[in-house]
Design an enzyme around this catalytic site. Sequence first.
Site, PDB file in Angstrom:
ATOM      1  N   SER A 246       3.579  -0.103  -0.878  1.00  0.00           N
ATOM      2  CA  SER A 246       2.388  -0.152  -0.039  1.00  0.00           C
ATOM      3  C   SER A 246       1.122  -0.859  -0.276  1.00  0.00           C
ATOM      4  CB  SER A 246       1.944   0.584   1.451  1.00  0.00           C
ATOM      5  OG  SER A 246       0.982   0.457   2.391  1.00  0.00           O
TER       6      SER A 246
ATOM      7  N   TYR B 285       1.580   9.236   4.684  1.00  0.00           N
ATOM      8  CA  TYR B 285       1.693   7.523   4.834  1.00  0.00           C
ATOM      9  C   TYR B 285       1.411   7.286   3.700  1.00  0.00           C
ATOM     10  CZ  TYR B 285       3.221   2.768   4.631  1.00  0.00           C
ATOM     11  OH  TYR B 285       4.454   1.731   4.303  1.00  0.00           O
TER      12      TYR B 285
END
Length: 296
Positions: A145, A158
């Site tokens: 990401s 995350y």
Amino acid sequence: MKSFNGRVAAITGAASGMGRSLALALAREGCHLALSDKNSQGLEQTLALIKTSTLSPVNVTIQVLDVSDRQAMDDWAARCVAEHGQVNLVFNNAGVALSSTVEGVGYADLEWIVGINFWGVVYGTKAFLPYLKACGEGHVINTSSVFGLFAQPGMSGYNATKFAVRGFTESLRQELDMQRCGVSATCVHPGGIRTDICRSSRIDANMTGFLIHSEQQARADFEKLFITDADQAAKVILQGVRKNKRRVLIGRDAYCLDLLARCLPAAYQALVVFASKRMAPKPRTPVYEPNDEPRL
């Protein structure tokens, strides 16, 4: 790998979002597919879309799969080779999101996100890598990401998994370059992509009043940040594979945040704190009437 025609690709998280878009794009180029996801209904929908939108005949198999289950991943990789004869590409694409403070996050939620976002990538890579090498031509594509390059408050779990995917994949790529075995690896860093990840994410109650007003509003606000279409993301990823890129950024937001982290590798955190405070809910000042009793 300049052409995907006649190749075989295994894709996790193929029931929706980038996984589905990758499957459709590859099928249109004549690539055979082994698709997996926990969402059986979504997998069937992806399969139906491939059948109705693809002119060239491709062999497509589907498997309901939890990527955090190492044995299930090993079994699926063996099944893919048995059903397709070989595997040339593996897209470790499945992922989830979790919003919580470090102090307040539960260990069960941390184990959940690490199991899918990190161990799912590790299991997929290690399960398929011997088969890719056996073909003499292969590619591992792992989805990190932009938040594997750039951290933010309230997303420690995350961030940790996406930074881990980046480090794991970059090390893998260097090893493959040294081995000259015909297999390569690419790490993908999407910005905000219009997928189902926001709706399936977990938002802890400790975020309310700290960084968000309410869970419902937070999900709506997050959706507004998803500026890139999943089909466009799939196109960029496949271009990156063709060019054998080490890192693929997707979306102008990813390029902006990557540039900020490069220019201000430590100082960017102060800017994030400043911006987060500006957007965070403001504490309400109690209003007292003249006749109110003083509170001791």
